[in-house]
Design an enzyme around this catalytic site. Structure first.
Site, short mmCIF file in Angstrom:
data_model
loop_
_atom_site.label_atom_id
_atom_site.label_comp_id
_atom_site.label_asym_id
_atom_site.label_seq_id
_atom_site.Cartn_x
_atom_site.Cartn_y
_atom_site.Cartn_z
N CYS A 109 5.25 -1.90 -2.74
CA CYS A 109 4.63 -0.58 -2.70
C CYS A 109 5.46 0.23 -1.73
CB CYS A 109 3.18 -0.66 -2.23
SG CYS A 109 2.43 0.98 -2.01
N SER A 113 1.10 0.14 1.02
CA SER A 113 0.85 -1.31 1.08
C SER A 113 0.01 -1.78 -0.10
CB SER A 113 0.14 -1.64 2.38
OG SER A 113 -1.03 -0.83 2.51
N CYS A 114 0.05 -1.04 -1.23
CA CYS A 114 -0.77 -1.40 -2.38
C CYS A 114 -0.41 -2.81 -2.85
CB CYS A 114 -0.57 -0.40 -3.51
SG CYS A 114 -1.10 1.25 -3.03
#
Lengths: 201, 104
Positions: A109, A113-114
């Protein structure tokens, strides 16, 4: 731990201040009934112990042993994953990408922080680091080499950058020598890093 | 808006910092922040898009560089809850001071 001081905090943070700041917010929200103490503890317990890469490993092992499930997983990851009971925050739209001898996938990501929480848990720090996010889209082979994975030149690398909605998971190749193993034993072979795509099994 | 979080392709950042046997959380306060975010999000105080926007683009960009990951989260949660009228800056300040005195 790297580049951090006591309790894993950056060296310029006063541990006491951050603790008190959070206690202040939490106690106000408790007083107002906006959160409840038991619910908070359950959330922590869930993400520390119940949700993690062992969930994703079950999906991978199922895909390795049941071809119909694998087909479903690659066509509609969200539904196939939900069928095993893995749903929730950061899992509303999951796309599973398959590694083959000629194609290697890796997820990132770049903006934040996906990460697919219901199946991999919370991301490790390196996944959230500026270096990983910046570099893996630019020079994936050298980043993978840092992780000890040197890809053959003819192997294509595909880097999947998460969006606001879509989370990715890599379906790693089944390791050689695992032919006789049942689903449960296979799941034990699957690592977090192999489902991010920074390792092979 | 172009923000510092948009770093895909940026060069000169060095090796990826890895940690052996990394725990899920690195400190008790990180757990509390995480639980507060999930709980307030789940309660409908704000949505995931608003939160992501708050901890990336909307932060003072110098804070984006200096704050730890979960410190950005606490900043984002406070910002949104204040904007939604669920808490006030004064309440946070007063409660912090009260707790500071109790700790000594």
């Amino acid at each position: 731990m790297s580049n951090t001081g006591r309790n894993g905090q950056p060296h310029d943070t006063e541990p006491k201040d951050i603790d008190l700041r959070i206690k202040a917010l939490e106690s106000i929200l408790l007083d107002k009934g906006l959160v409840d103490a038991q619910g908070l503890n359950e959330i922590i317990e869930t993400y520390e112990n119940r949700i993690g890469p062992h969930n994703g490993a079950q999906i991978v092992a199922r895909a390795w042993t049941k071809s119909d499930y694998k087909k479903w997983l690659l066509n509609d990851g969200t539904a196939a994953i939900a069928s095993l009971g893995f749903t929730g925050i950061e899992g509303a739209d999951v796309v599973v990408v398959e590694n083959t001898p000629n194609v290697h996938n890796v997820i990132v990501c770049t903006l934040c922080s996906c990460y697919p929480w219901p199946i991999l848990g919370l991301p490790p720090r390196w996944y959230k680091s500026a270096a990983y996010r910046a570099r893996v889209v630019m020079e994936p082979r050298s980043v993978l080499a840092e992780f000890g994975l040197v890809l053959e030149e003819q192997c294509e690398v595909r880097v999947w950058d998460s969006t606001a909605e879509v989370r990715y998971m890599v379906l790693p190749e089944r390791p050689p020598g695992s032919e006789g193993l049942d689903e449960k034993s296979l799941a034990e072979l699957v690592t977090r890093d192999s489902m991010i795509g920074v390792a092979r099994l | 808006m172009n923000g510092l979080h948009d770093i895909g392709g940026m060069q000169g950042l060095g090796p990826v910092p890895r940690e052996a046997d990394e725990p899920v959380f690195h400190a008790e306060w990180e757990k509390r922040v995480f639980a507060l975010m999930v709980s307030t999000l789940g309660g409908g105080a704000f949505n995931a898009g608003e939160f992501r926007h708050a901890v990336n683009e909307r932060l003072d960009q110098s804070q984006y560089l200096t704050l730890d990951y979960y410190e950005r989260w606490i900043q984002g949660i406070e910002m949104l809850l204040i904007e939604k009228g669920l808490i006030t800056q004064d309440e946070l300040k007063n409660r912090f001071e009260k707790l500071s005195k109790e700790v000594g």
